[in-house]
Design a protein around this motif. Structure first.
Motif, PDB file in Angstrom:
ATOM      1  N   THR A 117       6.708   0.169  -4.227  1.00 38.19           N
ATOM      2  CA  THR A 117       5.760  -0.874  -3.856  1.00 38.19           C
ATOM      3  C   THR A 117       5.651  -1.892  -4.990  1.00 38.19           C
ATOM      4  OG1 THR A 117       3.703  -0.063  -4.862  1.00 38.19           O
ATOM      5  CG2 THR A 117       4.406   0.986  -2.817  1.00 38.19           C
ATOM      6  N   GLU A 162       7.548 -10.918  -4.067  1.00 37.20           N
ATOM      7  CA  GLU A 162       7.554  -9.599  -3.425  1.00 37.20           C
ATOM      8  C   GLU A 162       6.225  -9.330  -2.716  1.00 37.20           C
ATOM      9  OE1 GLU A 162       8.498  -6.587  -6.220  1.00 37.20           O
ATOM     10  OE2 GLU A 162      10.630  -7.102  -6.320  1.00 37.20           O
ATOM     11  N   LEU A 166       5.388  -8.869   1.314  1.00 35.11           N
ATOM     12  CA  LEU A 166       4.739  -7.662   1.825  1.00 35.11           C
ATOM     13  C   LEU A 166       3.631  -8.008   2.810  1.00 35.11           C
ATOM     14  CD1 LEU A 166       4.802  -4.533   1.289  1.00 35.11           C
ATOM     15  CD2 LEU A 166       2.881  -4.911  -0.246  1.00 35.11           C
ATOM     16  N   GLY A 185      -1.183  -1.721  -4.503  1.00 31.45           N
ATOM     17  CA  GLY A 185       0.151  -1.171  -4.622  1.00 31.45           C
ATOM     18  C   GLY A 185       0.318  -0.683  -6.044  1.00 31.45           C
ATOM     19  N   TYR A 190       0.376   3.399  -1.902  1.00 31.13           N
ATOM     20  CA  TYR A 190      -0.619   2.408  -1.498  1.00 31.13           C
ATOM     21  C   TYR A 190      -1.988   3.079  -1.494  1.00 31.13           C
ATOM     22  CZ  TYR A 190       3.336  -0.444  -0.006  1.00 31.13           C
ATOM     23  OH  TYR A 190       4.497  -1.172   0.017  1.00 31.13           O
ATOM     24  N   PHE A 218       4.138  -1.999   5.748  1.00 30.19           N
ATOM     25  CA  PHE A 218       4.591  -2.172   4.367  1.00 30.19           C
ATOM     26  C   PHE A 218       5.947  -1.504   4.163  1.00 30.19           C
ATOM     27  CE2 PHE A 218      -0.046  -2.394   2.652  1.00 30.19           C
ATOM     28  CZ  PHE A 218      -0.091  -3.759   2.921  1.00 30.19           C
ATOM     29  N   THR A 221       8.908  -3.374   5.294  1.00 32.45           N
ATOM     30  CA  THR A 221       9.309  -4.449   4.384  1.00 32.45           C
ATOM     31  C   THR A 221      10.013  -3.889   3.155  1.00 32.45           C
ATOM     32  OG1 THR A 221       7.399  -5.770   5.104  1.00 32.45           O
ATOM     33  CG2 THR A 221       8.483  -6.429   3.052  1.00 32.45           C
ATOM     34  N   TYR A 222       9.455  -2.807   2.596  1.00 33.38           N
ATOM     35  CA  TYR A 222      10.049  -2.137   1.437  1.00 33.38           C
ATOM     36  C   TYR A 222      10.305  -0.680   1.805  1.00 33.38           C
ATOM     37  CZ  TYR A 222       8.897  -6.201  -1.375  1.00 33.38           C
ATOM     38  OH  TYR A 222       8.834  -7.477  -1.874  1.00 33.38           O
TER      39      TYR A 222
END
Length: 234
Positions: A117, A162, A166, A185, A190, A218, A221-222
């Motif tokens: 994260t 980044e 997110l 993060g 998280y 999240f 995305t990552y």
């Protein structure tokens, strides 16, 4: 000199009030511990009075930035839930350098194998966030195409691109009009909480489902790093 029994009234009242307050405080903590333990069982988690590992004040840089130097846990549940390692706890933080001033909140932390994260913190715009503006010397990240989100949330962290990636449109939609939820993060998890608020036990499942929904977005995305071939890690 005539004896006046009324001189004993005030001390007796003070003692009675003090005893009532002590019984109320002890009873309230006992009932919450029981409810916490029952909820842990219902969710398939383990209940602990304290976390299994002592947490030092230096470990969580973001959660303590501007808030305090001490940390204690009143209740703690942990385990696997819907593919994530979950920790839910009541945390009490000492404020600044004074152990006499504290702030308590219920924290849900989610992680899984290989999770990565950006480091960030999001908090609702409030009097508290304005003090953060002054400390950080920044007005936070702004989304030019989403002024409503930008006006209601103070978002900051070292990696602007980044972090903004997110908080895509679907995440911002879940936080539009946000007045209570803080998100952090930490680099590999998280963390969600309502600063200064102990969530009623009956409301924790709904909060857990809400933050799970955000965490799944999240993770899209990552994505967490895949476990080694043949591994059964979650």
């Amino acid at each position: 000199m005539e004896f006046d029994p009324r001189i004993f009234v005030a001390p007796i009242v003070c003692v009675v009030v003090g005893l009532v307050w002590i019984f109320w405080a002890v009873g309230r903590h006992y009932l919450r511990r029981r409810a916490f333990a029952k909820l842990a069982k219902d969710l398939g988690l383990d209940y602990l009075k304290k976390p299994p590992v002592e947490v030092s004040p230096e470990e969580d840089r973001l959660v303590r930035r501007g808030f305090g130097t001490g940390l204690a846990f009143n209740n703690f549940m942990t385990g696997l839930y819907e593919g994530f390692a979950v920790e839910i706890s009541d945390q009490i933080q000492s404020q600044m350098l004074s152990s006499q001033s504290t702030m308590s909140h219920t924290v849900i932390e989610l992680t899984r194998y290989g999770m990565r994260t950006p480091e960030f913190i999001l908090q609702p715009e409030s009097k508290l966030s304005w003090s953060s503006h002054l400390v950080e010397g920044s007005s936070g990240m702004k989304f030019g195409d989403d002024l409503t989100f930008s006006m209601h949330n103070y978002l900051r962290g070292p990696s602007t691109q980044e972090i903004m990636a997110l908080f895509a449109e679907d995440v911002r939609g879940l936080l539009r009009g946000n007045e209570t939820l803080w998100i952090q993060g930490t680099g590999n998890s998280y963390r969600f909480y309502e600063c200064g608020y102990i969530v009623p036990v009956r409301s924790i499942p709904a909060m857990l489902e809400r933050v799970l929904k955000m965490t799944r977005i999240f993770c899209a995305t990552y994505p967490p790093k895949a476990p080694p071939s043949g591994s059964a890690k979650n």
